[in-house]
Design a protein around this motif. Structure first.
Motif, PDB file in Angstrom:
ATOM      1  N   GLU A   9       0.835  -1.203   0.000  1.00  5.63           N
ATOM      2  CA  GLU A   9       0.000   0.000   0.000  1.00  5.63           C
ATOM      3  C   GLU A   9       0.869   1.252   0.000  1.00  5.63           C
ATOM      4  N   VAL A  10       1.942   1.167   0.838  1.00  3.45           N
ATOM      5  CA  VAL A  10       2.848   2.320   0.909  1.00  3.45           C
ATOM      6  C   VAL A  10       3.478   2.529  -0.456  1.00  3.45           C
ATOM      7  N   GLY A  11       3.908   1.416  -1.096  1.00  2.00           N
ATOM      8  CA  GLY A  11       4.510   1.481  -2.427  1.00  2.00           C
ATOM      9  C   GLY A  11       3.500   2.049  -3.414  1.00  2.00           C
ATOM     10  N   GLY A  13       1.073   4.046  -2.700  1.00  2.00           N
ATOM     11  CA  GLY A  13       0.938   5.460  -2.366  1.00  2.00           C
ATOM     12  C   GLY A  13       2.055   6.268  -3.006  1.00  2.00           C
ATOM     13  N   ASP A  14       3.273   5.740  -2.964  1.00  2.00           N
ATOM     14  CA  ASP A  14       4.422   6.422  -3.587  1.00  2.00           C
ATOM     15  C   ASP A  14       4.216   6.563  -5.093  1.00  2.00           C
ATOM     16  N   ALA A  15       3.713   5.498  -5.705  1.00  2.00           N
ATOM     17  CA  ALA A  15       3.490   5.519  -7.150  1.00  2.00           C
ATOM     18  C   ALA A  15       2.419   6.555  -7.494  1.00  2.00           C
ATOM     19  N   ALA A  17       1.648   9.213  -5.764  1.00  2.00           N
ATOM     20  CA  ALA A  17       2.222  10.543  -5.528  1.00  2.00           C
ATOM     21  C   ALA A  17       3.132  10.926  -6.689  1.00  2.00           C
ATOM     22  N   ALA A  18       3.920   9.967  -7.169  1.00  2.00           N
ATOM     23  CA  ALA A  18       4.829  10.234  -8.289  1.00  2.00           C
ATOM     24  C   ALA A  18       4.020  10.574  -9.544  1.00  2.00           C
ATOM     25  N   GLU A  21       2.584  13.999  -9.179  1.00  2.00           N
ATOM     26  CA  GLU A  21       3.654  14.995  -9.383  1.00  2.00           C
ATOM     27  C   GLU A  21       3.955  15.138 -10.878  1.00  2.00           C
TER      28      GLU A  21
END
Length: 121
Positions: A9-11, A13-15, A17-18, A21
């Motif tokens: 899930e964290v991964g 979330g990073d994707a 966000a990227a 961006e």
């Protein structure tokens, strides 16, 4: 196994966000590109306006130059006409002088004779 899922899930979330961006950067670039296009089109419009104004000014100057040439030709024609009139008057004066010369000579001879007679008397 749950810990691994949490990591996923964290991964994720990073994707996300990227990705967000990246989309924000794309939007910013599109905005800059549109602004650049707007400025370019404004600059082109100003340049065309200036070219148009210069064209009008140039046409006015050409008209003015044509008018000045016409006035100069008129002045030259008047000068030539005056020259012809003066030449004609000079010709008439010379002819008149030539015609009156014998008369003038006769009058002067008469005066001289009268003066001589007066002296003798």
């Amino acid at each position: 196994g749950d810990g691994g899922g949490g990591g996923g899930e964290v991964g994720g979330g990073d994707a996300a966000a990227a990705l967000a961006e990246r989309e924000a950067l794309i939007d910013e670039l599109r905005g800059r590109e549109e602004e650049a296009r707007r400025r370019e089109s404004e600059a082109k419009r100003r340049a065309l306006d200036k070219i148009g104004a210069l064209g009008e000014e140039s046409a006015e100057l050409r008209e003015e130059a044509a008018e000045l040439r016409r006035r100069l030709q008129e002045a030259e024609a008047v000068t030539a006409e005056r020259g012809e009139v003066v030449a004609a008057l000079e010709g008439r004066l010379e002819a008149s002088d030539a015609a009156s010369s014998p008369e003038v000579a006769a009058l002067e001879a008469e005066r001289a004779a009268a003066a001589e007679a007066a002296r003798q008397a």
